[in-house]
Design a protein around this motif. Structure first.
Motif, PDB file in Angstrom:
ATOM      1  N   ASN A 105     -18.607  10.464  14.184  1.00  0.00           N
ATOM      2  CA  ASN A 105     -19.954   9.662  14.289  1.00  0.00           C
ATOM      3  C   ASN A 105     -20.935  10.895  15.219  1.00  0.00           C
ATOM      4  N   VAL A 106     -22.294  10.658  15.786  1.00  0.00           N
ATOM      5  CA  VAL A 106     -23.413  11.124  15.791  1.00  0.00           C
ATOM      6  C   VAL A 106     -22.688  12.099  17.356  1.00  0.00           C
ATOM      7  N   GLN A 113     -20.615   6.624  11.900  1.00  0.00           N
ATOM      8  CA  GLN A 113     -21.709   6.017  12.726  1.00  0.00           C
ATOM      9  C   GLN A 113     -22.546   5.204  12.002  1.00  0.00           C
ATOM     10  N   TYR A 143     -19.923  12.107  10.272  1.00  0.00           N
ATOM     11  CA  TYR A 143     -20.753  13.794  10.360  1.00  0.00           C
ATOM     12  C   TYR A 143     -20.491  14.622   9.861  1.00  0.00           C
ATOM     13  N   ASP A 176     -28.587   4.316  18.429  1.00  0.00           N
ATOM     14  CA  ASP A 176     -27.739   5.515  18.892  1.00  0.00           C
ATOM     15  C   ASP A 176     -27.825   6.489  17.878  1.00  0.00           C
ATOM     16  N   GLU A 177     -28.265   6.622  17.324  1.00  0.00           N
ATOM     17  CA  GLU A 177     -28.780   8.193  16.465  1.00  0.00           C
ATOM     18  C   GLU A 177     -30.129   8.702  17.205  1.00  0.00           C
TER      19      GLU A 177
END
Length: 269
Positions: A105-106, A113, A143, A176-177
């Protein structure tokens, strides 16, 4: 002559008194509740205690009541939007052990993500079928290898019917990003201007994305036009942030680009 005037005045006064009395009678007839009641509080003549109570009850206006929204069902029908239960369920189904273990994920942790969950379009041969199964498209960004992954889940069978992977496809960023991009920018030397502008506006140090309201735009590099650090934006997941002091002014950071895939900050121009 004065007697005539006095008589006329007497008639006017008398007429006014009659009019006032008449108005009072009309008011007594039309007013609810205590109007027309005798001093004992028993209501109008001939009315029993129960009738008087009913009339007084009719005059009372209770407070307004706001009804709660009906509880959302755990399953929709037809082309209804996905319910919260359906959304949570298809996310669990879509991220199997293999996808979770092989993706990132990020924040650099295991697992893809999450980008979004949408009701899938029906198959071509199901367009006129009212009993067609409901499906959901669950979209993730991996990612680890910069891949957009879309898994289509059949809500009736609970199975993943297909998986689609794309490179170079960059949907809008999620919350979230944006938060992770702001963390990287605040901690980077190129974020010095952002930190200084925030302190000028508030008198406080900028240390966390929670102090900002964030908007963003996916950034794609133009071949040959960007410096080496940003040249892969488009293949990498890159973002330009438009931060704002909470309940305050905007801070201009348009010339800065955060490469979330490489976890680096670059500048345009």
């Amino acid at each position: 002559m004065r007697k005539i005037v006095h008589r006329h005045l007497g008639k006017v006064v008398a007429g006014a008194a009659i009019a006032v009395a008449g108005t009072a009678v009309m008011v007594g007839i039309t007013l609810p509740g205590s109007a027309g009641a005798d001093e004992s509080g028993r209501g109008p003549a001939g009315a029993g205690p129960q009738q008087a109570g009913q009339e007084q009850g009719q005059a009372a206006v209770g407070p307004g009541v706001v009804e709660q929204a009906p509880a959302q069902g755990d399953k929709g029908t037809g082309r209804d939007p996905l319910t919260d239960d359906e959304t949570a369920r298809v996310e669990r189904i879509a991220v199997n052990r293999q996808l979770f273990g092989s993706s990132e994920n990020v924040e650099g942790n295991r697992g893809p993500q999450r980008i979004g969950v949408d009701l899938a379009e029906p198959e071509e041969n199901e367009l006129d079928d009212p009993a067609a199964p409901r499906r959901a498209d669950v979209t993730f960004y991996d990612y680890r290898n910069d891949t957009l992954v879309t898994r289509t889940v059949n809500l009736d069978t609970g199975k993943v019917e297909r998986t689609d992977t794309q490179h170079g496809t960059q949907p809008p960023l999620g919350r979230d990003e944006m938060t992770e991009a702001a963390k990287l920018l605040i901690a980077d030397p190129l974020g010095a201007g952002l930190r200084a502008d925030y302190k000028d506006a508030t008198g406080k140090e900028l240390t966390s994305p929670d102090q900002l309201t964030l908007n963003s735009m996916v950034y794609r590099a133009t071949p040959g036009a960007q410096p080496g650090l940003l040249a892969k934006c488009g293949e990498h997941r890159c973002v330009r942030l438009f931060p704002k002091v909470r309940n305050g002014s905007w801070i201009d950071s348009r010339d800065l680009v955060i490469d979330l895939s490489a976890r680096k900050v670059g500048t345009l121009g």
